[in-house]
Design a protein around this motif. Structure first.
Motif, PDB file in Angstrom:
ATOM      1  N   ILE A   7      46.027  11.932  16.040  1.00  0.00           N
ATOM      2  CA  ILE A   7      45.506  11.689  17.393  1.00  0.00           C
ATOM      3  C   ILE A   7      46.414  12.296  18.467  1.00  0.00           C
ATOM      4  O   ILE A   7      47.608  12.502  18.254  1.00  0.00           O
ATOM      5  N   ASP A   8      45.791  12.562  19.606  1.00  0.00           N
ATOM      6  CA  ASP A   8      46.499  13.102  20.777  1.00  0.00           C
ATOM      7  C   ASP A   8      47.288  12.009  21.490  1.00  0.00           C
ATOM      8  O   ASP A   8      46.784  10.894  21.646  1.00  0.00           O
ATOM      9  N   PHE A   9      48.485  12.334  21.926  1.00  0.00           N
ATOM     10  CA  PHE A   9      49.234  11.480  22.854  1.00  0.00           C
ATOM     11  C   PHE A   9      49.305  12.276  24.150  1.00  0.00           C
ATOM     12  O   PHE A   9      50.133  13.173  24.288  1.00  0.00           O
ATOM     13  N   ALA A  10      48.393  12.001  25.056  1.00  0.00           N
ATOM     14  CA  ALA A  10      48.214  12.842  26.238  1.00  0.00           C
ATOM     15  C   ALA A  10      48.796  12.180  27.479  1.00  0.00           C
ATOM     16  O   ALA A  10      48.626  10.969  27.676  1.00  0.00           O
ATOM     17  N   PRO A  11      49.473  12.964  28.320  1.00  0.00           N
ATOM     18  CA  PRO A  11      50.009  12.399  29.564  1.00  0.00           C
ATOM     19  C   PRO A  11      48.888  11.848  30.448  1.00  0.00           C
ATOM     20  O   PRO A  11      47.818  12.453  30.551  1.00  0.00           O
ATOM     21  N   ILE A  12      49.152  10.700  31.063  1.00  0.00           N
ATOM     22  CA  ILE A  12      48.218  10.142  32.038  1.00  0.00           C
ATOM     23  C   ILE A  12      48.589  10.738  33.387  1.00  0.00           C
ATOM     24  O   ILE A  12      49.692  10.503  33.897  1.00  0.00           O
ATOM     25  N   LYS A  13      47.659  11.529  33.934  1.00  0.00           N
ATOM     26  CA  LYS A  13      47.990  12.307  35.142  1.00  0.00           C
ATOM     27  C   LYS A  13      48.446  11.422  36.296  1.00  0.00           C
ATOM     28  O   LYS A  13      49.352  11.772  37.049  1.00  0.00           O
ATOM     29  N   SER A  14      47.818  10.258  36.439  1.00  0.00           N
ATOM     30  CA  SER A  14      48.134   9.412  37.594  1.00  0.00           C
ATOM     31  C   SER A  14      49.428   8.619  37.404  1.00  0.00           C
ATOM     32  O   SER A  14      49.879   7.948  38.331  1.00  0.00           O
ATOM     33  N   SER A  15      50.030   8.695  36.230  1.00  0.00           N
ATOM     34  CA  SER A  15      51.237   7.898  35.986  1.00  0.00           C
ATOM     35  C   SER A  15      52.459   8.598  36.546  1.00  0.00           C
ATOM     36  O   SER A  15      52.743   9.748  36.210  1.00  0.00           O
ATOM     37  N   ARG A  16      53.222   7.854  37.374  1.00  0.00           N
ATOM     38  CA  ARG A  16      54.437   8.444  37.957  1.00  0.00           C
ATOM     39  C   ARG A  16      55.615   8.321  37.004  1.00  0.00           C
ATOM     40  O   ARG A  16      56.682   8.864  37.262  1.00  0.00           O
ATOM     41  N   ILE A  17      55.439   7.523  35.944  1.00  0.00           N
ATOM     42  CA  ILE A  17      56.567   7.335  35.027  1.00  0.00           C
ATOM     43  C   ILE A  17      56.297   7.962  33.656  1.00  0.00           C
ATOM     44  O   ILE A  17      56.913   7.606  32.661  1.00  0.00           O
ATOM     45  N   GLY A  18      55.372   8.918  33.636  1.00  0.00           N
ATOM     46  CA  GLY A  18      55.162   9.714  32.428  1.00  0.00           C
ATOM     47  C   GLY A  18      54.538   8.969  31.260  1.00  0.00           C
ATOM     48  O   GLY A  18      54.839   9.256  30.100  1.00  0.00           O
ATOM     49  N   GLU A  19      53.657   8.008  31.559  1.00  0.00           N
ATOM     50  CA  GLU A  19      53.011   7.279  30.459  1.00  0.00           C
ATOM     51  C   GLU A  19      51.983   8.154  29.744  1.00  0.00           C
ATOM     52  O   GLU A  19      51.442   9.097  30.316  1.00  0.00           O
ATOM     53  N   LEU A  20      51.719   7.782  28.509  1.00  0.00           N
ATOM     54  CA  LEU A  20      50.788   8.532  27.671  1.00  0.00           C
ATOM     55  C   LEU A  20      49.593   7.658  27.297  1.00  0.00           C
ATOM     56  O   LEU A  20      49.693   6.430  27.300  1.00  0.00           O
ATOM     57  N   ALA A  21      48.501   8.326  26.948  1.00  0.00           N
ATOM     58  CA  ALA A  21      47.327   7.614  26.435  1.00  0.00           C
ATOM     59  C   ALA A  21      46.983   8.178  25.066  1.00  0.00           C
ATOM     60  O   ALA A  21      47.055   9.396  24.843  1.00  0.00           O
ATOM     61  N   ALA A  22      46.645   7.298  24.149  1.00  0.00           N
ATOM     62  CA  ALA A  22      46.250   7.723  22.805  1.00  0.00           C
ATOM     63  C   ALA A  22      45.099   6.854  22.345  1.00  0.00           C
ATOM     64  O   ALA A  22      45.008   5.678  22.717  1.00  0.00           O
ATOM     65  N   LYS A  23      44.206   7.472  21.572  1.00  0.00           N
ATOM     66  CA  LYS A  23      43.014   6.748  21.130  1.00  0.00           C
ATOM     67  C   LYS A  23      42.832   6.934  19.636  1.00  0.00           C
ATOM     68  O   LYS A  23      42.794   8.072  19.146  1.00  0.00           O
ATOM     69  N   PHE A  24      42.741   5.848  18.918  1.00  0.00           N
ATOM     70  CA  PHE A  24      42.559   5.891  17.464  1.00  0.00           C
ATOM     71  C   PHE A  24      41.415   4.955  17.086  1.00  0.00           C
ATOM     72  O   PHE A  24      41.573   3.735  17.040  1.00  0.00           O
ATOM     73  N   ASP A  25      40.231   5.550  16.846  1.00  0.00           N
ATOM     74  CA  ASP A  25      39.085   4.762  16.382  1.00  0.00           C
ATOM     75  C   ASP A  25      39.192   4.603  14.874  1.00  0.00           C
ATOM     76  O   ASP A  25      39.541   5.554  14.163  1.00  0.00           O
ATOM     77  N   ILE A  26      38.866   3.430  14.409  1.00  0.00           N
ATOM     78  CA  ILE A  26      38.972   3.130  12.976  1.00  0.00           C
ATOM     79  C   ILE A  26      37.594   2.776  12.436  1.00  0.00           C
ATOM     80  O   ILE A  26      36.915   1.895  12.971  1.00  0.00           O
ATOM     81  N   VAL A  27      37.177   3.502  11.399  1.00  0.00           N
ATOM     82  CA  VAL A  27      35.909   3.201  10.739  1.00  0.00           C
ATOM     83  C   VAL A  27      36.219   2.553   9.397  1.00  0.00           C
ATOM     84  O   VAL A  27      36.843   3.155   8.520  1.00  0.00           O
ATOM     85  N   LEU A  28      35.810   1.304   9.263  1.00  0.00           N
ATOM     86  CA  LEU A  28      36.105   0.557   8.045  1.00  0.00           C
ATOM     87  C   LEU A  28      35.173   0.986   6.914  1.00  0.00           C
ATOM     88  O   LEU A  28      34.026   1.368   7.155  1.00  0.00           O
ATOM     89  N   GLY A  29      35.685   0.895   5.702  1.00  0.00           N
ATOM     90  CA  GLY A  29      34.861   1.214   4.529  1.00  0.00           C
ATOM     91  C   GLY A  29      33.951   0.063   4.138  1.00  0.00           C
ATOM     92  O   GLY A  29      33.034   0.227   3.353  1.00  0.00           O
TER      93      GLY A  29
END
Ligand SMILES: [Fe+2]
Length: 220
Positions: free
Chosen positions: A192-214
């Motif tokens: 998954i991507d760990f992408a900078p949050i543009k509006s964050s002044r302290i360099g926070e990141l956003a990441a998204k991990f969807d999980i599909v159960l078996g």
């Protein structure tokens, strides 16, 4: 045979064919989402849970000092194989601190650990199946590319144990566990991507991990 029974027979034949067609069509299987591949639990699922097990791993209890690391807002959805959200799923994550040390006593004893990092967190999903953690971007430790461990439970039963990885990290290709995923789509599902949050002044990141159960909680 009269006209009515002829047309009725034709209708039934068509109906049966249509039903068979749906059952045998590859599209019936394509509707099922790609399941998130299971990954080893590893040796460091906490042997002693931290005093705080909430979904904010940056702050332990009411501490004023936050954990060291790149703050990441980690979200995603827990889905069943048909893409339906799974509610009341307990999502657990655990990972090492910014210096590569787990809270597990077998790893942390004798090492300096960031005691402001919770190292483990839990979130129970609502009707949308979504979860949310505030944590740090994972870092490498000897022998492993950066990763976050996941366990999904329902009613105390384990539905999935896996790990997620940073897209584009140069150590992924050298990692034995990652390379154990032979199928490119399976790798993509946990990378998954760990992408900078543009509006964050302290360099926070956003990441998204969807999980599909078996399996659904009812099948567990
Ligand atoms: Fe690990």
């Amino acid at each position: 045979m009269n006209a009515w029974s002829n047309s009725r027979r034709r209708f039934l034949a068509q109906f049966t064919l249509a039903a068979t067609g749906v059952a045998l069509s590859p599209f019936a299987f394509a509707e099922e989402l790609l399941r998130t591949p299971p990954q080893t639990e590893g040796p460091f699922y906490p042997d002693k849970l931290p005093l705080d097990t909430d979904n904010d791993l940056i702050i332990v209890n009411n501490n004023l000092t936050p954990a060291v690391g790149e703050i990441t807002h980690l979200t995603g959805r827990i889905l069943d194989p048909k893409g339906e959200p799974v509610r009341n799923a307990a999502v657990e994550i655990w990972q090492c601190d910014n210096t590569g040390v787990y809270i597990h006593t077998a790893d942390s004893s004798g090492k300096k650990r960031d005691t402001n990092f919770q190292g483990f967190g839990r979130f129970v999903t609502g009707p949308t199946g979504e979860y949310y953690f505030r944590t740090i971007k994972p870092v490498p430790y000897p022998g492993r590319t950066p990763h976050i461990h996941y366990k999904v439970k329902s009613d105390g039963k384990e539905l999935l144990t896996t790990q997620c990885y940073i897209k584009g990290h140069p150590q992924n290709e050298q990692d034995g566990v990652y390379r154990g995923l032979k199928d490119a789509r399976a790798r993509d599902a946990v990378t998954i991507d760990f992408a900078p949050i543009k509006s964050s002044r302290i360099g926070e990141l956003a990441a998204k991990f969807d999980i599909v159960l078996g399996m659904t909680p009812a099948q567990a």
